[in-house]
Design a protein around this motif. Structure first.
Motif, PDB file in Angstrom:
ATOM      1  N   GLY A   1       0.759  -1.245   0.000  1.00  0.00           N
ATOM      2  CA  GLY A   1       0.000   0.000   0.000  1.00  0.00           C
ATOM      3  C   GLY A   1       0.783   1.285   0.000  1.00  0.00           C
ATOM      4  O   GLY A   1       0.197   2.374   0.000  1.00  0.00           O
ATOM      5  N   VAL A   2       2.126   1.208  -0.004  1.00  0.00           N
ATOM      6  CA  VAL A   2       2.917   2.440  -0.096  1.00  0.00           C
ATOM      7  C   VAL A   2       2.862   2.949  -1.533  1.00  0.00           C
ATOM      8  O   VAL A   2       2.939   2.170  -2.483  1.00  0.00           O
ATOM      9  CB  VAL A   2       4.380   2.188   0.319  1.00  0.00           C
ATOM     10  N   GLU A   3       2.705   4.249  -1.690  1.00  0.00           N
ATOM     11  CA  GLU A   3       2.653   4.845  -3.023  1.00  0.00           C
ATOM     12  C   GLU A   3       4.065   5.287  -3.417  1.00  0.00           C
ATOM     13  O   GLU A   3       4.620   6.204  -2.809  1.00  0.00           O
ATOM     14  CB  GLU A   3       1.694   6.036  -3.033  1.00  0.00           C
ATOM     15  N   LEU A   4       4.645   4.620  -4.415  1.00  0.00           N
ATOM     16  CA  LEU A   4       5.950   5.002  -4.948  1.00  0.00           C
ATOM     17  C   LEU A   4       5.693   5.882  -6.162  1.00  0.00           C
ATOM     18  O   LEU A   4       5.098   5.437  -7.146  1.00  0.00           O
ATOM     19  CB  LEU A   4       6.758   3.770  -5.343  1.00  0.00           C
ATOM     20  N   VAL A   5       6.114   7.140  -6.099  1.00  0.00           N
ATOM     21  CA  VAL A   5       5.734   8.115  -7.121  1.00  0.00           C
ATOM     22  C   VAL A   5       6.961   8.856  -7.657  1.00  0.00           C
ATOM     23  O   VAL A   5       8.038   8.817  -7.063  1.00  0.00           O
ATOM     24  CB  VAL A   5       4.721   9.134  -6.559  1.00  0.00           C
ATOM     25  N   GLU A   6       6.757   9.545  -8.768  1.00  0.00           N
ATOM     26  CA  GLU A   6       7.838  10.346  -9.351  1.00  0.00           C
ATOM     27  C   GLU A   6       8.086  11.602  -8.530  1.00  0.00           C
ATOM     28  O   GLU A   6       9.217  12.031  -8.331  1.00  0.00           O
ATOM     29  CB  GLU A   6       7.497  10.715 -10.792  1.00  0.00           C
ATOM     30  N   SER A   7       6.984  12.208  -8.039  1.00  0.00           N
ATOM     31  CA  SER A   7       7.112  13.423  -7.219  1.00  0.00           C
ATOM     32  C   SER A   7       6.143  13.363  -6.050  1.00  0.00           C
ATOM     33  O   SER A   7       4.951  13.120  -6.222  1.00  0.00           O
ATOM     34  CB  SER A   7       6.821  14.677  -8.047  1.00  0.00           C
ATOM     35  N   VAL A   8       6.672  13.605  -4.872  1.00  0.00           N
ATOM     36  CA  VAL A   8       5.878  13.590  -3.648  1.00  0.00           C
ATOM     37  C   VAL A   8       5.218  14.945  -3.394  1.00  0.00           C
ATOM     38  O   VAL A   8       4.274  15.051  -2.615  1.00  0.00           O
ATOM     39  CB  VAL A   8       6.795  13.216  -2.451  1.00  0.00           C
ATOM     40  N   ILE A   9       5.688  15.976  -4.071  1.00  0.00           N
ATOM     41  CA  ILE A   9       5.332  17.361  -3.724  1.00  0.00           C
ATOM     42  C   ILE A   9       3.829  17.606  -3.570  1.00  0.00           C
ATOM     43  O   ILE A   9       3.405  18.177  -2.563  1.00  0.00           O
ATOM     44  CB  ILE A   9       5.969  18.357  -4.719  1.00  0.00           C
ATOM     45  N   PRO A  10       2.963  17.182  -4.514  1.00  0.00           N
ATOM     46  CA  PRO A  10       1.539  17.475  -4.326  1.00  0.00           C
ATOM     47  C   PRO A  10       0.971  16.838  -3.054  1.00  0.00           C
ATOM     48  O   PRO A  10       0.170  17.459  -2.340  1.00  0.00           O
ATOM     49  CB  PRO A  10       0.877  16.877  -5.576  1.00  0.00           C
ATOM     50  N   TYR A  11       1.373  15.617  -2.753  1.00  0.00           N
ATOM     51  CA  TYR A  11       0.897  14.927  -1.553  1.00  0.00           C
ATOM     52  C   TYR A  11       1.438  15.590  -0.291  1.00  0.00           C
ATOM     53  O   TYR A  11       0.734  15.763   0.707  1.00  0.00           O
ATOM     54  CB  TYR A  11       1.354  13.463  -1.581  1.00  0.00           C
TER      55      TYR A  11
END
Length: 455
Positions: A256-266
């Motif tokens: 369930g961890v979200e691995l993303v390109e950019s964390v900034i919006p979250y």
């Protein structure tokens, strides 16, 4: 299966209810390729270390929903407990092991010693000591660990900040590089370029200090006599920039961890819509005589302050492109009303002198640049001003905790001819707004508004 080690620095309740829970979920799925070793920089949690050591690192996590639904789970992901000693030699030695591929840390926002320009506060006593060779801060300990890792055949490692600092991986990286430069360790700076990554992260779960009756409740429900249990809300989230060194990491996406390109919006959404209202509600609730977050959130005055701040200024600043901030705001405020968590205003009100520049100042600056007069956001530092005035007078119902509190300076401010003027001119708190007449006038107005609300 070969074992990799996740070293965690800052073995507090949050780590044990958050990151350790995710690693435990992997173990439950049959993936035991990663285990946690954990220890502390400060000698303030040895009772927990001792209790966990006696329990082979295992402990019970109680989670509770706003409706009072409780669940109990034994967490088994922490396999090595590192005892504290003054020179932190055991922690440094563990960090220098080749099996350690991730070094993560939760040391609170104040634990990064950054001013409003994201430069190290070199006058802080702990940081001063580390600049002279000590190991009281995350920079001092990581520098010593990296020095040893340079001698390994493969010392490459991911350094993972898990605190509520905006752009936390970048800020930590820059703080560490500045620290290394100030201490003449340019060899480590060069080595880091090819051997270290510092991904940005966003972590979210409300984890109060364990209630006194938690061990008894757990024993009654599970039969387990646990001397170091933790509790948290049901909600949990972890977003990580997928930038682990050499892609060596646990399969966190499977749990369930979200691995993303950019964390900034979250990250921006969480800091501005959750962390800031949380602190504001704690400050206001305390001023209105409450001791717990759920009771404070249920006060119409406190809830309205939080709601108006997000609605009038945050949504306007960030927009709703990726995340429905209005919906997120409502979910967050509902989470705060959970009466079963019993999160204290004391815990959430802490570290205001770090929270204002890191979490509130950006919204103030953005709204002024947009031509607005951000009264809803200015009310938050005004709340803190009146809250700290109570502290100055010795009238808070609890001890205020702040890693960078300069007690003499704060007392001097309230004893000055014009405390609001002094507060509004504090560049460490307000950056480019400090001393500007329009900001001072707005803050003065909001301080008076707060005084009326608590009269």
């Amino acid at each position: 299966m070969s074992k990799n080690t996740w070293l965690h620095i800052g073995l507090g309740s949050f780590h044990r209810a958050h990151q350790a829970w995710y690693l435990n979920e992997l173990i439950k799925q049959g993936d035991d390729s990663w285990t946690i070793a954990a220890g502390n920089i400060r000698n303030d949690s040895e009772h927990t270390i001792e209790a966990l050591t006696a329990q082979n690192g295992e402990y019970v996590l109680e989670t509770v929903s706003p409706r009072g639904e409780r669940e109990y789970e034994v967490i088994k992901s922490i396999r090595k407990l590192i005892p504290w000693q003054a020179d932190l030699a055991p922690l440094i030695e563990e960090g220098a092991q080749e099996a350690v591929k991730v070094i993560a840390f939760t040391v609170t926002e104040a634990g990064y010693y950054l001013d409003s320009n994201f430069k190290l506060v070199q006058t802080d006593p702990a940081l001063k000591a580390d600049l002279a060779g000590g190991n009281q801060t995350i920079y001092g300990i990581i520098a010593k660990i990296l020095k040893k890792r340079m001698q390994l055949e493969n010392g490459a490692v991911t350094l993972l900040c898990c605190d509520n600092v905006r752009h936390n991986g970048e800020r930590f990286h820059d703080g560490l590089v500045e620290f290394l430069g100030l201490t003449g360790q340019n060899d480590i700076i060069e080595w880091m370029k090819n051997n270290v990554t510092t991904p940005n992260t966003m972590v979210d779960r409300i984890v109060p200090r364990p209630a006194e009756d938690l061990p008894a409740r757990i024993q009654a429900q599970t039969g387990i006599a646990d001397q170091a249990p933790v509790m948290g809300e049901t909600f949990i989230q972890w977003v990580i920039e997928d930038n682990f060194k050499d892609n060596v990491r646990p399969a966190l996406e499977k749990v369930g961890v979200e691995l993303v390109e950019s964390v900034i919006p979250y990250e921006e959404a969480k800091i501005r819509v959750l962390n800031v209202p949380h602190a504001a509600i704690a400050w206001m609730g305390t001023l209105l005589g409450e001791l717990y977050i759920h009771d404070s959130t249920n006060l119409e005055t406190a809830r309205k302050i939080a709601h108006d701040y997000v609605t009038e200024d945050v949504i306007t600043s960030l927009g709703n492109d990726l995340i429905d901030l209005g919906k997120y705001r409502d979910v967050v405020l509902d989470r705060f009303t959970n009466p079963h968590i019993k999160d204290t205003n004391q815990r959430v009100a802490a570290d205001g002198f770090s929270k204002i520049p890191a979490q509130i100042q950006p919204t103030l600056i953005e709204r002024f640049k947009q031509g607005a007069r951000p009264a809803a956001t200015a009310k938050l530092p005004a709340l803190f001003f009146v809250f700290m005035e109570r502290w100055h007078e010795g009238k808070l119902p609890f001890a205020y905790q702040d890693g960078i509190l300069d007690e003499a300076a704060v007392h001097a401010m309230y004893e000055s001819a014009d405390p609001v003027k002094t507060f509004a001119a504090d560049q460490a708190l307000f950056g480019e707004l400090a001393g500007k007449p329009e900001f001072e006038a707005l803050l003065r107005e909001q301080v008076e508004e707060v005084r009326k609300l608590i009269a």
